[in-house]
Design an enzyme around this catalytic site. Structure first.
Site, PDB file in Angstrom:
ATOM      1  N   HIS A  72    -116.782 -89.656  65.045  1.00 54.04           N
ATOM      2  CA  HIS A  72    -117.235 -88.253  65.137  1.00 54.04           C
ATOM      3  C   HIS A  72    -118.659 -88.085  64.594  1.00 54.04           C
ATOM      4  CE1 HIS A  72    -113.213 -86.466  66.133  1.00 54.04           C
ATOM      5  NE2 HIS A  72    -112.790 -87.555  65.515  1.00 54.04           N
ATOM      6  N   ASN A 145    -108.480 -81.894  66.960  1.00 52.69           N
ATOM      7  CA  ASN A 145    -109.154 -82.376  68.164  1.00 52.69           C
ATOM      8  C   ASN A 145    -108.869 -81.424  69.322  1.00 52.69           C
ATOM      9  OD1 ASN A 145    -110.333 -84.709  67.143  1.00 52.69           O
ATOM     10  ND2 ASN A 145    -108.687 -86.062  67.811  1.00 52.69           N
TER      11      ASN A 145
HETATM   12 FE1  HDE Z   1    -110.310 -88.522  62.064  1.00 58.16          FE
HETATM   13  N1  HDE Z   1    -111.697 -89.314  60.795  1.00 58.16           N
HETATM   14  N2  HDE Z   1    -109.067 -90.070  61.670  1.00 58.16           N
HETATM   15  N3  HDE Z   1    -108.945 -87.819  63.412  1.00 58.16           N
HETATM   16  N4  HDE Z   1    -111.504 -87.004  62.472  1.00 58.16           N
HETATM   17  C1  HDE Z   1    -112.899 -88.807  60.535  1.00 58.16           C
HETATM   18  O1  HDE Z   1    -113.809 -88.563  58.390  1.00 58.16           O
HETATM   19  C2  HDE Z   1    -109.191 -90.909  60.635  1.00 58.16           C
HETATM   20  C3  HDE Z   1    -107.740 -88.372  63.717  1.00 58.16           C
HETATM   21  C4  HDE Z   1    -111.203 -85.907  63.211  1.00 58.16           C
HETATM   22  O2  HDE Z   1    -116.640 -82.971  61.868  1.00 58.16           O
HETATM   23  C5  HDE Z   1    -113.606 -89.493  59.411  1.00 58.16           C
HETATM   24  O3  HDE Z   1    -115.460 -87.359  57.434  1.00 58.16           O
HETATM   25  C6  HDE Z   1    -108.054 -91.775  60.550  1.00 58.16           C
HETATM   26  C7  HDE Z   1    -106.905 -87.444  64.410  1.00 58.16           C
HETATM   27  C8  HDE Z   1    -112.342 -85.033  63.281  1.00 58.16           C
HETATM   28  O4  HDE Z   1    -116.845 -84.046  59.972  1.00 58.16           O
HETATM   29  C9  HDE Z   1    -112.579 -90.537  58.962  1.00 58.16           C
HETATM   30  C10 HDE Z   1    -107.246 -91.407  61.599  1.00 58.16           C
HETATM   31  C11 HDE Z   1    -107.661 -86.315  64.525  1.00 58.16           C
HETATM   32  C12 HDE Z   1    -113.332 -85.645  62.514  1.00 58.16           C
HETATM   33  C13 HDE Z   1    -111.443 -90.294  59.911  1.00 58.16           C
HETATM   34  C14 HDE Z   1    -107.885 -90.332  62.284  1.00 58.16           C
HETATM   35  C15 HDE Z   1    -108.922 -86.579  63.903  1.00 58.16           C
HETATM   36  C16 HDE Z   1    -112.772 -86.863  62.013  1.00 58.16           C
HETATM   37  C17 HDE Z   1    -114.997 -89.969  59.738  1.00 58.16           C
HETATM   38  C18 HDE Z   1    -105.937 -92.035  62.008  1.00 58.16           C
HETATM   39  C19 HDE Z   1    -107.282 -85.009  65.219  1.00 58.16           C
HETATM   40  C20 HDE Z   1    -114.754 -85.161  62.282  1.00 58.16           C
HETATM   41  C21 HDE Z   1    -115.944 -89.056  59.012  1.00 58.16           C
HETATM   42  C22 HDE Z   1    -104.904 -91.775  61.139  1.00 58.16           C
HETATM   43  C23 HDE Z   1    -106.174 -84.326  64.598  1.00 58.16           C
HETATM   44  C24 HDE Z   1    -114.820 -84.249  61.114  1.00 58.16           C
HETATM   45  C25 HDE Z   1    -115.099 -88.224  58.202  1.00 58.16           C
HETATM   46  C26 HDE Z   1    -116.215 -83.708  60.963  1.00 58.16           C
HETATM   47  C27 HDE Z   1    -113.453 -87.741  61.173  1.00 58.16           C
HETATM   48  C28 HDE Z   1    -110.289 -90.977  59.810  1.00 58.16           C
HETATM   49  C29 HDE Z   1    -107.337 -89.742  63.456  1.00 58.16           C
HETATM   50  C30 HDE Z   1    -109.969 -85.594  63.883  1.00 58.16           C
HETATM   51  C31 HDE Z   1    -113.046 -91.977  58.938  1.00 58.16           C
HETATM   52  C32 HDE Z   1    -107.833 -92.866  59.530  1.00 58.16           C
HETATM   53  C33 HDE Z   1    -105.461 -87.676  64.884  1.00 58.16           C
HETATM   54  C34 HDE Z   1    -112.447 -83.711  64.025  1.00 58.16           C
HETATM   55  O5  HDE Z   1    -112.147 -90.321  57.668  1.00 58.16           O
END
Ligand code: HDE
Length: 696
Positions: A72, A145
């Site tokens: 993201h 999302n």
């Molecule tokens: Fe994320 N995700 N994600 N994700 N995600 C990040 O956090 C992660 C997942 C989502 O505008 C990171 O600050 C794991 C689902 C958004 O700053 C990180 C897993 C959904 C954003 C991370 C998921 C999301 C992130 C990278 C699997 C929808 C942007 C930078 C379990 C419900 C937030 C940060 C923003 C960002 C980890 C799966 C949505 C690495 C481990 C499912 C919208 O922490």
């Protein structure tokens, strides 16, 4: 403490700095005399180490970059507020849901997932929809999302799916694209990604605008009321403008013409006062009803169809201000799924449990240490008091000497809050079991909902999915990966799908082994189906490109402009050169954009007014003809009056094709404008069967 829609804005104001009317100083506040020449010995001599202004300026520049988000990375933010329609006290004790007159400030960040910070907005990808609510009880982050499911069921697989989707490690290609071997190799070996795959190959992955897409919390969460009763909940965001998508060819071209397409659209519409609005929807599931559902609510690769559990709309999110500074706000904002307030709690969804760790952890390297919560955009409005100490870039100056608990030196402060006083108490879920690395039987159904999604689509939407898979797999170099996707994944989703994809790839059609569930169709999933309630006489914020040359029919332009604007749309006058063009009445009209700087992919519709002289020029102009043909190919509404219908003939376009509105007698004749607006409101006319015969 009382918070209203502007409270966060007021808090941020304390950190804003505006240079207007001020002298330039160094970081130490020393006035600067000259910032154009470094200090040197003689006008042509060496620079002196003593030049503190030079060293500071360059040092600050050298360190302007921070690591981009690991996923993201590319995003756009906006401020706004959330307001509930009614009290939800029966469901949750969360303060922000109690009073319909209460507006809670929010910061929202939309994003793509796979691309780098500078990548194009219109990649085929999931979009992030992250909302930070600055509530009186602290920050609540709903990090969602625009797709309600995910590729994997357990967070431990996240590094694998992201490594597979990101540019390949040896040559760092391709940028912001899943059409490559490693992504599809992983998919072919991970049946649990089948459902999400259908969504990502569908039109949902090509939103027309951040303002026109849904948002989903994805996981099942809990809502807890003041009696301690817990209910399961799925969060939804429903855009007021409806859900609309681009066409893949359009996306690829926009990537070059305007890589900031979604960022610009969001920014410009907020500037114009077209504030994006979304309704918060809840799917509530009573604990006792979970077994009856027959769907594993802890599995993030599943949805609960709206037909089974309706979505109750409980409030609105309005985005009404752009950030002041991109880096300070949009880049430095740090979301975390673990940020919840009393009344909202987690479930044991293994994806959510893993995220709760990841989002806290990732900020340490991205924002340089544990004090990222003190960055203005991240600070809660609720007061913060605890014994956390020190670390890089600590801002708060803690008073007193008792930085431990319990203490008597500090009078026992800061003290605890009981649940009745607002202390966060985790839901006392009963758990019992053996430690093991395993997933339950209920997590083993991977294909029924993938098929349900495909079969819920309209014919054109299904064709788009097939075309998307053919594009993506066509880019995959290893034949065995293509074959494995077809045989191991698609064959289990849908017979028609696998047949068409196999044939399109020149592979043998495997014997279908489709796995169907109890619910095989959910009409609510189709964007085309959603349109059934859409208004036909309103086109809020839609952009109509108008092609003109000297001599255009002035009356047609002004009548159409008035009607489009009344319906909420906007006309953009495009001519060969900037300046003015002269209408048939001899009056000049301002040109908004020169043909050189814009393209049909930036508009929702095209209008060409009549006027023999203007049409004669446009007919000989390859750019103008390309504009019309490309819009046709992308299934957009096209309106032509009087002589302008000659352009359709010249472009090989039938005036009776869907979405074409032509009137030989002009814009005021026989409901031309009403029909044109209705055609724009339709968004795209997918049923143009001959569109591939028209070049673009
Ligand atoms: Fe994320 N995700 N994600 N994700 N995600 C990040 O956090 C992660 C997942 C989502 O505008 C990171 O600050 C794991 C689902 C958004 O700053 C990180 C897993 C959904 C954003 C991370 C998921 C999301 C992130 C990278 C699997 C929808 C942007 C930078 C379990 C419900 C937030 C940060 C923003 C960002 C980890 C799966 C949505 C690495 C481990 C499912 C919208 O922490």
């Amino acid at each position: 403490m009382s918070i209203d829609a502007r409270s966060k804005d007021e808090a941020l104001a304390r950190d804003r700095s505006n240079p207007t009317g001020h002298r330039m100083t160094s970081d130490q506040g020393i006035p600067i005399e000259n910032t154009d020449n470094s200090l040197r010995v003689g006008a042509r001599g060496p620079t002196l180490l003593e030049d503190f202004h030079f060293r500071e300026k360059i040092m600050r520049f050298d360190h302007e970059r921070i690591p981009e988000r690991v996923v993201h990375a590319r995003g756009s933010g906006a401020h706004g507020y959330f307001q509930p329609y009614e009290s939800l006290a029966d469901l949750t004790k969360a303060n922000l849901f109690q009073d319909p007159s209460k507006k809670t400030p929010v910061f929202v960040r939309f994003s793509t997932v796979a691309g780098s910070r500078g990548s194009m907005d219109t990649a085929r990808d999931v979009r992030g929809f992250a909302v930070k609510f600055y509530t009186e009880e602290g920050n609540w982050d709903l990090v969602g999302n625009n797709i309600p499911v995910f590729f994997i069921q357990d967070a431990i697989k996240f590094p694998d799916i992201i490594h597979a989707a990101k540019p390949e490690p040896h040559h760092e290609m391709p940028q912001a694209a899943s059409a490559h071997d490693s992504f599809w190799d992983f998919i072919s070996l991970m049946p649990e990604s089948a459902h999400m795959l259908m969504w990502v190959m569908s039109d949902r992955a090509l939103p027309r605008s951040y303002r026109m897409m849904e948002g989903f919390g994805v996981h099942t969460f809990r809502l807890i009321n003041d009696k301690g009763v817990s209910r399961f909940v799925k969060f939804h965001w429903k855009p007021k403008l409806g859900v609309h998508s681009l066409v893949w060819d359009e996306c690829q071209k926009l990537g070059g013409k305007d890589p900031d397409y979604h960022r610009r659209d969001l920014w410009e519409n907020i500037e114009k006062g077209n504030f994006p609005e979304y309704e918060l929807g809840l799917q509530i599931i009573e604990e006792k009803d979970v077994a009856k559902l027959g769907i594993e609510i802890l599995d993030s690769t599943k949805i609960i169809p709206e037909e089974l559990v309706p979505v109750r709309r409980v409030g609105k999110l309005v985005l009404d201000r752009n950030p002041t500074n991109f880096f300070a706000e949009t880049e430095q904002v740090a979301f975390c799924t673990a940020n919840v307030v009393p009344g909202i709690d987690f479930t044991d969804d293994p994806l959510l449990q893993g995220r709760n760790f990841s989002y806290l952890d990732t900020q340490l390297s991205r924002l340089g240490g544990p004090n990222f919560v003190e960055i203005p955009i991240n600070r809660p409005l609720a007061p913060v008091h605890n014994n956390q100490q020190d670390g890089f870039k600590r801002h708060t100056i803690l008073e007193g000497r008792a930085n431990y608990f319990p203490n008597s030196l500090g009078g026992g402060c800061p003290f605890m809050s009981s649940a009745a006083e607002g202390g966060y108490r985790h839901f006392p879920e009963k758990v019992d079991g053996e430690k093991l690395r395993a997933r339950g039987e209920s997590f083993q159904d991977h294909f029924t909902q993938a098929g349900m999604f495909y079969r819920s689509m309209s014919k054109p939407e299904q064709e788009h999915i097939i075309a998307a898979i053919l594009f993506e797999l066509g880019k995959v170099e290893r034949k065995e990966v293509r074959a494995r996707v077809v045989e191991q994944i698609l064959a289990k989703i849908d017979e028609e799908l696998v047949t068409q994809v196999a044939e399109g790839l020149g592979l043998p059609v495997p014997k279908p082994a489709v796995e169907k569930g109890k619910i095989d169709k959910s009409p609510a999933l189709s964007i085309e189906y959603m349109k059934k309630d859409a208004k036909k006489d309103a086109i809020p914020t839609r952009l109509v490109g108008v092609l003109v040359a000297d001599g255009f029919d002035a009356e047609d332009l002004s009548a159409t402009r008035a009607a489009i604007e009344k319906a909420g749309g906007q006309m953009v006058v495009i001519a060969k050169r900037l300046g003015t063009v002269k209408g048939s009445d001899g009056q000049p009209v301002m040109v908004d954009k020169s043909a050189l700087t814009t393209a049909s992919v930036e508009y929702d519709a095209v209008f060409v007014p009549g006027g023999a002289a203007s049409v004669a020029v446009l007919k000989k102009d390859a750019d103008a003809m390309h504009f019309i043909q490309e819009a046709y190919r992308h299934c957009k509404a096209i309106g032509v009056t009087r002589e302008a219908s000659e352009l359709l003939d010249a472009g090989g376009i039938s005036s009776s094709a869907p979405g074409i509105v032509a009137d030989a007698k002009g814009a005021r004749h026989h409901h031309f404008t009403a029909k044109f607006i209705e055609s724009i409101a339709e968004h795209r006319h997918w049923m143009r069967l001959d569109r591939n015969n028209v070049p673009a």
